[in-house]
Design an enzyme around this catalytic site. Structure first.
Site, PDB file in Angstrom:
ATOM      1  N   ILE A 345      -6.405 -23.990 -13.975  1.00  0.00           N
ATOM      2  CA  ILE A 345      -7.358 -24.347 -14.840  1.00  0.00           C
ATOM      3  C   ILE A 345      -6.751 -24.100 -16.412  1.00  0.00           C
ATOM      4  O   ILE A 345      -6.937 -24.967 -17.601  1.00  0.00           O
ATOM      5  CB  ILE A 345      -8.666 -23.550 -14.835  1.00  0.00           C
ATOM      6  CG1 ILE A 345      -9.237 -24.205 -13.494  1.00  0.00           C
ATOM      7  CG2 ILE A 345      -9.535 -23.742 -16.075  1.00  0.00           C
ATOM      8  CD1 ILE A 345     -10.543 -23.215 -13.115  1.00  0.00           C
ATOM      9  N   GLU A 371      -2.971  -1.113   1.682  1.00  0.00           N
ATOM     10  CA  GLU A 371      -4.052  -0.356   2.444  1.00  0.00           C
ATOM     11  C   GLU A 371      -4.298  -1.477   3.729  1.00  0.00           C
ATOM     12  O   GLU A 371      -5.505  -1.877   3.928  1.00  0.00           O
ATOM     13  CB  GLU A 371      -5.190  -0.089   1.593  1.00  0.00           C
ATOM     14  CG  GLU A 371      -4.895   1.001   0.674  1.00  0.00           C
ATOM     15  CD  GLU A 371      -5.941   1.635   0.044  1.00  0.00           C
ATOM     16  OE1 GLU A 371      -6.943   1.773   0.572  1.00  0.00           O
ATOM     17  OE2 GLU A 371      -6.062   1.892  -1.119  1.00  0.00           O
TER      18      GLU A 371
END
Length: 387
Positions: A345, A371
């Site tokens: 954009i 993680e």
């Protein structure tokens, strides 16, 4: 918490926290983010500000210097910070969820009294030494070893990708190590508290990363590192299981951080689309742009609902492992997808590092890795379904 779908729906104490952190992010973090990113420098002044606000003590009892809040409060703070700067957000997330929480969850009273007050105050940081060169998703492949010698643990090994491990205020790294091997070859993995000033402990030169450039990340080497036997954290042989619990909780926090990144991309895109004109009108008037931003908003909303749900289950004492994986999966993908769309954009400006969306584009990929990778989350979800 599933009934709280936006920040404005939250109870007053949560809303005030989110608002104060959002104001801090706009007024303190935003003005210095681009420079710290460009310089690959750790934002000590920002961390000091977060410490003054009590953010490093949010989910801990006052008896240990904490704020007496809960894990959801931490997640709200992470979401607001990550809208502006993921490096700052991960510094807080790793410091609390990975650094302090193991001591709080599994430490004895003496260990809590020794370490938590300095960590919850934000004066010092702690790190989580799990990943190794040959043990990432397969954390059970740990090769670092610790042997008892005259009342001390003697530790030798290497860790990698360890956040908050080499700052000037890092005081502690909790490491996983093999403390015995059974006749069947099965490893006994334990966790040991290693003060960063211990001889033989070295934070090697920082990584040159794609993103999270203002976050501190180092490989670690431990050569004949000697600490007292009393530095064992939790029950001997339970280190791997205990850290899996810490990772389950941490996935909710990473999901919150990811939602912040996803929402930050929405906010920046809405602002830019209203201001940027092409062919005589704002680009927001083009349905192609408007629909792309609408889809970005939907991703952020769904991901937020997912982490709210996982946090609610966790705080109520109910099983939350599957929901934490779902939240981490959808939120990290939302962050990456929104960063890509926001960059598109913004056009050429989206490729310039001075723009927040460019940093989100570089920063967000690690959210699908750290993680627990996307693949690990899918494995855990499938396993919970009996597959």
């Amino acid at each position: 918490m599933t009934e709280y779908l936006t920040t404005s729906d939250l109870p007053e104490d949560y809303r005030e926290l989110a608002d104060s952190v959002a104001d801090f992010a706009r007024t303190v973090v935003a003005p210095v983010s681009a420079q710290h990113d460009a310089d690959h420098s750790f934002p000590y002044e920002v961390v000091a500000g977060m410490a003054q606000m009590g953010l490093f003590g949010l989910p801990f009892p006052e008896e240990y210097g904490g704020m007496g809040g809960d894990y959801f409060a931490l997640c709200l703070a992470l979401e607001e910070l990550a809208k502006i700067d993921q490096s700052v957000a991960i510094t807080l997330e790793a410091g609390v969820s990975l650094g302090e929480m193991p001591v709080y969850r599994f430490g004895n009273e003496a260990q809590k009294q020794e370490w938590l007050p300095q960590l919850t105050s934000g004066r010092n940081l702690a790190a989580f030494g799990l990943t190794e060169p040959g043990a990432g998703s397969d954390a059970g492949g740990t090769r670092t070893r610790a042997e008892l010698d005259g009342g001390d643990w003697v530790i030798n090994g290497n860790k990698q990708f360890i956040t908050n491990s080499g700052t000037d205020i890092t005081s502690l790294v909790t490491v996983t190590a093999v403390t015995a091997t059974g006749a069947d070859g099965k490893k006994e993995i334990s966790t040991i508290l290693v003060p960063s000033s211990t001889p033989g402990f070295t934070a090697e030169p920082a990584y040159n990363k794609v993103g999270w450039n203002a976050s501190d990340t180092h490989p670690l080497s431990l050569v004949d590192v000697r600490v007292p036997e009393s530095n064992l954290l939790g029950e001997r042989g339970r280190g791997y299981a205990n850290f899996l619990r810490i990772l389950d909780e941490g996935r909710i926090a990473i999901a919150a951080l990811s939602v912040g990144a996803a929402q930050g991309c929405v906010d920046e895109s809405v602002k830019y689309a209203k201001e940027r004109e092409a062919f005589g009108r704002p680009i927001a008037a083009n349905q192609g742009i408007a629909f792309k931003i609408a889809r970005m908003e939907a991703r952020a909303h769904v991901a937020r609902t997912a982490y709210y749900d996982a946090a609610a289950l966790m705080l109520s004492g109910k099983p939350f492992k599957k929901q934490a994986s779902i939240a981490k999966l959808v939120a990290s993908e939302a962050a990456m997808d929104n960063a890509r769309d926001a960059t598109q954009i913004h056009g050429g400006y989206g490729f310039m590092n001075d723009y927040v969306v460019a940093r989100h584009y570089r920063d967000s990929k690690i959210l699908e890795i750290g993680e627990g990778t996307t693949e690990v989350q899918l494995m855990l979800i499938a396993r919970a379904l009996g597959l």
